[in-house]
Scaffold this active site. Structure first.
Site, PDB file in Angstrom:
ATOM      1  N   THR A  17     -10.024  -8.227   8.797  1.00 23.20           N
ATOM      2  CA  THR A  17      -8.937  -8.004   9.760  1.00 23.20           C
ATOM      3  C   THR A  17      -7.718  -7.460   9.026  1.00 23.20           C
ATOM      4  OG1 THR A  17      -7.897 -10.146   9.425  1.00 23.20           O
ATOM      5  CG2 THR A  17      -9.721 -10.060  10.991  1.00 23.20           C
ATOM      6  N   GLU A  43     -11.944  -6.893  -3.943  1.00 21.84           N
ATOM      7  CA  GLU A  43     -11.904  -5.511  -4.419  1.00 21.84           C
ATOM      8  C   GLU A  43     -11.371  -4.552  -3.364  1.00 21.84           C
ATOM      9  OE1 GLU A  43     -11.458  -3.329  -6.846  1.00 21.84           O
ATOM     10  OE2 GLU A  43     -13.197  -4.118  -7.917  1.00 21.84           O
ATOM     11  N   GLU A  83      -3.363   5.160  10.804  1.00 19.47           N
ATOM     12  CA  GLU A  83      -3.425   4.120  11.826  1.00 19.47           C
ATOM     13  C   GLU A  83      -3.084   4.802  13.154  1.00 19.47           C
ATOM     14  OE1 GLU A  83      -4.108   0.795  11.250  1.00 19.47           O
ATOM     15  OE2 GLU A  83      -4.600   1.498   9.243  1.00 19.47           O
ATOM     16  N   ASP A 121       1.943  -0.669   3.643  1.00 22.09           N
ATOM     17  CA  ASP A 121       0.550  -0.877   3.245  1.00 22.09           C
ATOM     18  C   ASP A 121       0.389  -0.674   1.735  1.00 22.09           C
ATOM     19  OD1 ASP A 121      -2.132  -1.327   4.245  1.00 22.09           O
ATOM     20  OD2 ASP A 121      -2.530   0.706   3.499  1.00 22.09           O
ATOM     21  N   LYS A 173      -0.605  -3.433  -1.366  1.00 16.98           N
ATOM     22  CA  LYS A 173      -1.583  -3.230  -2.446  1.00 16.98           C
ATOM     23  C   LYS A 173      -0.898  -3.381  -3.798  1.00 16.98           C
ATOM     24  CE  LYS A 173      -4.177   0.126   0.283  1.00 16.98           C
ATOM     25  NZ  LYS A 173      -4.620   1.511   0.393  1.00 16.98           N
TER      26      LYS A 173
END
Ligand code: ADP
Ligand code: ASP
Ligand code: MG
Length: 839
Positions: free
Chosen positions: A580, A630, A691, A702, A706
């Site tokens: 999700t 990962e 998106e 986003d 990361k």
């Protein structure tokens, strides 16, 4: 000296493998595929036939006549059916059918004789059961002939000479060598295959005497010895010789190579895979034995030979013999008295009772040993008699018998001189609260045996097997695949791609099932695994916008409730896979506390506040669970894995930087070639790189997540809020409805045009770069020299650069597709397979 050129290959087909005509045909194919070498074939009776014949023998004297006739009739029909299926109508088939008829008429005659005599001697029993092997060997020879191979039935009585001890005959090697050479060599020389019934030998009277249960193995090695075979293949219903009896220890594994002494020890101590004396004829001869799977003739199985090195592992296999009684001779008067042990065993020898385990306390206060339960009374009586005098003088207290015992033998040449093996065995048993009644270790240190109550024997074997990790260290293939249940949290694009990939995993050692799928509405769960068909039906309903809770067998629930419901079932190795983009940390905590491992593609939990992400790692550590993630950075690219490998090998990672967004990478590389920003966005949307609302990508959040995940790996202690993130969405555009934003996209073009131009003047291009270290995170647009590796990245690829102690001047670079449902699903799948371990 045999005259044929190459040394023959002796094949033995075990009873369990010969179930019916299809199996005989399969054996014929195996033999034919080896036809380039001289071949000798030994066969057991067809599956279950020896047992059925023994029943006939036992019931002939006592049982009811009609049921006996039915039993004989069934056996006869079974052989006749096989003959009809294997042989074409004609002379060959008629001859075979008349052999079968004669054999069963003879059996009826024997049975009616037994009814009158009412006494079953081993001699008659042998005569009764000998027809099982004889018939199957004749069938095999005829089937070979009808398949176009030259074959000849040779009766065992012309080859195998024995001492004539019915039911347990011992072979006479020199006589057997001579007879077998004389009979078999001419057949081999003319290129034909001798087919010999196993298990049978000749008494000097010329009658049939069997070699003991499982004796066909011995026939094969006896003939191999006589003809100087190159090798012996024992075709069985198991993939090889295993670390334990697979019926008792489900995760027993094939042992690729075993020394002949180890195999002999296992066979002697009850491993029902080899006849206990099968290895003796080959002692000192360089003839390897292969225990091979009948089902899979290309598989090598287990090699047993004297040339196998002991190997590094102390314990290779274990076995157990049940039905034992432990006999103890105790007494104060035994101390220092010579000859008590000798007299004990001489007395037993006198009654032909064989002792399998002996232990004497060093105080010499007692001697104890195990014998087969059925012989315990006899053994006790013989000792009471032998020590009559000592018992009367109270020098020996008496002879105690404890029935209901089993001997578990732990075997391996490598235990010689390795300390701690006995301790490992006892530790394993103690951990299970299993009481050890007696122990023995031979001075060869090839075997440690423990006597436990028969009721504990299976548990004891499983515990010792696990304690010595025999399912891993002995290597080889797996008997029963490891099972893993995947619980999919999120069943969108990635989830559906993953479900497809899971269906294609081809690891014989692993059975992966999707046990549950969970979405925001609820879940669908089947502890046995949701079938591929059902998964794809669920996927297509989801694509149509339906919710799992509304589908057949769907339950409405929150993710947390769904996880605790699923955790209530006994799953083997459940893994929760979070696909999700939600805040799922509560469900993840729940999964970890209930023993699930985690695989994450969802970045949010690990990029959440430190208290949240640290708590997840702590719970995992406390519960001995693993979190692999990962796919949270770079989709399927091995970024996290590379980081761990560098660190494990002693390197230090100082900085990681690069392009972490496929969407932004695509947009900026388009813009850098002169395409207007608005057009680049529209084509990214059309290609599905963004998106639904492209501002989610353009905001940089986003990439920042990361970056934070990577930085935390390096030891960064901070929050997302503290991260400098450059958003590509101007303030005025942030709260517009999507359609208004899209309508006004062109307004952004002039600004981007100016930035591009400025960069170009410095021979640079624009890239959205993330750069992390243990102390800082920077995420935003940078003008990178057109010669730098980052400038070369086009389209939606990701690129990561590791600067480490070792990779300083020349950093380590990883490049590849970093977005998309397929590659993300592949990254997730890799993590799942890594959790499964092995390869
Ligand atoms: P055959 O058909 O050649 O007579 P067996 O039935 O005598 O073969 O031997 C194979 C059986 O031995 C297997 O089915 C298995 O259940 C049992 N067995 C017991 N211990 C082992 C072991 N360590 N490795 C393989 N098989 C074993
Ligand atoms: N048929 C015999 C038995 O069942 C011999 C063998 O299969 O090896 O013991
Ligand atoms: Mg056998």
């Amino acid at each position: 000296m045999p005259r044929h050129r190459r040394a023959p290959h002796v094949h033995k087909f075990g009873g369990a493998s010969l179930a019916d005509s299809a199996a005989v045909r399969h054996a014929v194919e195996i033999i034919r595929s080896h036809r380039r070498e001289p071949t000798v074939v030994v066969v057991s009776a067809m599956a279950g036939v020896t047992d059925a014949l023994l029943t006939v023998a036992h019931e002939a004297g006592t049982g009811d006549e009609r049921s006996l006739a039915a039993l004989i009739g069934q056996l006869r029909t079974r052989h006749e059916e096989a003959a009809r299926a294997l042989l074409p109508a004609g002379a060959g088939r008629s001859e075979m059918l008349s052999h079968i008829r004669e054999s069963f008429e003879e059996l009826e005659a024997l049975a009616s004789g037994l009814r009158k005599l009412r006494e079953l001697t081993p001699r008659i029993s042998d005569a009764v059961i000998s027809r099982g092997e004889r018939l199957s060997a004749r069938l095999m020879a005829a089937a070979l002939e009808s398949a176009g191979a030259k074959a000849q039935y040779v009766d065992a009585l012309d080859l195998i000479h024995t001492d004539g001890a019915f039911g347990q005959a011992a072979p006479d090697f020199p006589a057997t060598d001579r007879a077998a050479q004389r009979t078999l060599n001419p057949i081999l020389n003319r290129g034909a295959v001798p087919v010999v019934p196993g298990f049978l030998g000749a008494a000097s009277s010329g009658e049939v005497a069997t070699l003991g249960r499982g004796g066909s193995d011995l026939t094969a090695t006896l003939l191999a010895r006589a003809v100087g075979a190159r090798r012996v293949s024992l075709w069985k219903d198991v993939p090889g010789l295993l670390t334990a009896d697979p019926r008792v220890v489900p995760d027993a594994r094939v042992i690729p190579q075993l020394h002949a002494r180890e195999a002999a020890e296992l066979a002697y101590y009850g491993a029902k895979v080899l006849h206990p004396r099968a290895l003796i004829p080959l002692a000192g001869r360089r003839i390897p034995i292969y225990v091979r799977p009948f089902e899979d003739p290309t598989s090598p199985g287990t090699e047993v030979s004297e040339a196998v090195a002991p190997g590094r592992v102390p314990v290779k296999a274990l076995t157990a013999a049940g039905g034992q009684a432990l006999i103890t001779v105790t007494g104060n008067g035994m101390l220092g008295v010579p000859g008590i042990a000798a007299r004990t065993f001489a007395a037993l020898h006198g009654r032909k009772i064989s002792v399998s385990l002996i232990s004497q306390a060093s105080s010499e206060h007692s001697i104890c040993f195990s014998v087969p339960e059925a012989l315990a009374t006899d053994a006790r009586d013989s000792l009471m008699l032998e020590f009559q005098g000592e018992i009367a003088r109270r020098e020996i207290d008496g002879v105690e018998v404890s029935p209901g015992m089993a001997t578990v033998a732990v075997v391996g040449l490598g235990m010689h001189g390795t300390p701690g093996v006995a301790a490992g065995v006892f530790g394993a048993l103690a951990a299970g609260n299993l009481n050890v009644v007696a122990i023995a270790q031979g001075s060869s240190e090839l075997n440690i045996s423990v006597v436990v109550s028969a009721a504990d024997a299976a548990d004891a074997q499983r515990r010792i097997h696990a304690a010595f990790r025999l399912s891993r260290i002995a290597g080889g293939s797996v008997i029963r695949p490891e099972q893993m249940e995947v619980v999919l949290l999120g069943f969108g694009q990635i989830g559906r791609a993953l479900a497809t990939l899971l269906g294609r995993v081809n690891r014989p050692a692993l059975s992966l099932r999707v046990a549950a799928v969970i979405d925001r509405s609820g879940f669908v769960f089947d502890p046995e695994g949701i079938s591929a068909r059902r998964l794809s039906a669920l996927a297509s309903e989801k694509r149509k916008g339906r919710r799992l809770a509304d589908l057949p067998r769907g339950h409405p629930a929150t993710a947390v409730d769904a996880v605790s419901h699923i955790a209530g079932y006994a799953l083997t190795r459940p893994v929760l896979v979070d696909l999700t983009a939600d805040d799922t940390s509560a469900a993840l905590e729940q999964a970890l506390t209930h023993g699930m491992d985690l695989v994450l593609a969802n970045k949010r939990p690990l990029a959440d506040r430190q208290t949240v992400s640290n708590a997840l790692w702590q719970t995992a550590r406390a519960r001995g669970r693993r979190i692999l993630h990962e796919a949270t950075v770079g989709a399927g690219l091995p970024i996290i894995d590379t980081y761990h490998k560098l660190v494990e090998s002693g390197d230090r990672v100082h900085r990681i930087e690069g392009l972490l967004s496929g969407t932004l990478g695509y947009v900026l590389s388009e813009v850098s070639t002169g395409i207007p920003f608005s057009r680049a966005i529209r084509s990214a949307m059309a290609k599905g790189y963004t998106e639904p609302d492209p501002r989610d990508d353009l905001s940089g959040i986003d990439v920042a997540r990361k970056a934070l995940i990577l930085a935390r790996l390096l030891g960064f202690q901070g929050e997302l809020k503290q991260t400098a993130v450059e958003s590509l969405v101007p303030r005025w555009a942030r709260s517009l409805p999507l359609s208004d934003f899209l309508a006004r996209l062109e307004e952004l073009d002039p600004m981007w045009q100016r930035r591009i131009e400025a960069a170009r003047r410095q021979a640079a291009v624009l890239r959205y770069v993330a750069s992390v270290s243990a102390s800082e995170i920077a995420v935003g647009v940078q003008a990178v020299p057109s010669t730098s590796p980052l400038a070369a990245i086009k389209g939606s690829d990701n690129q990561l650069v590791f600067v480490t102690d070792r990779y300083k001047a020349n950093p380590l670079v990883i490049t590849g597709p970093g977005a998309g449902a397929e590659v993300t699903a592949a990254g997730v799948l890799n993590d799942i397979l890594r959790l499964a371990g092995g390869s």
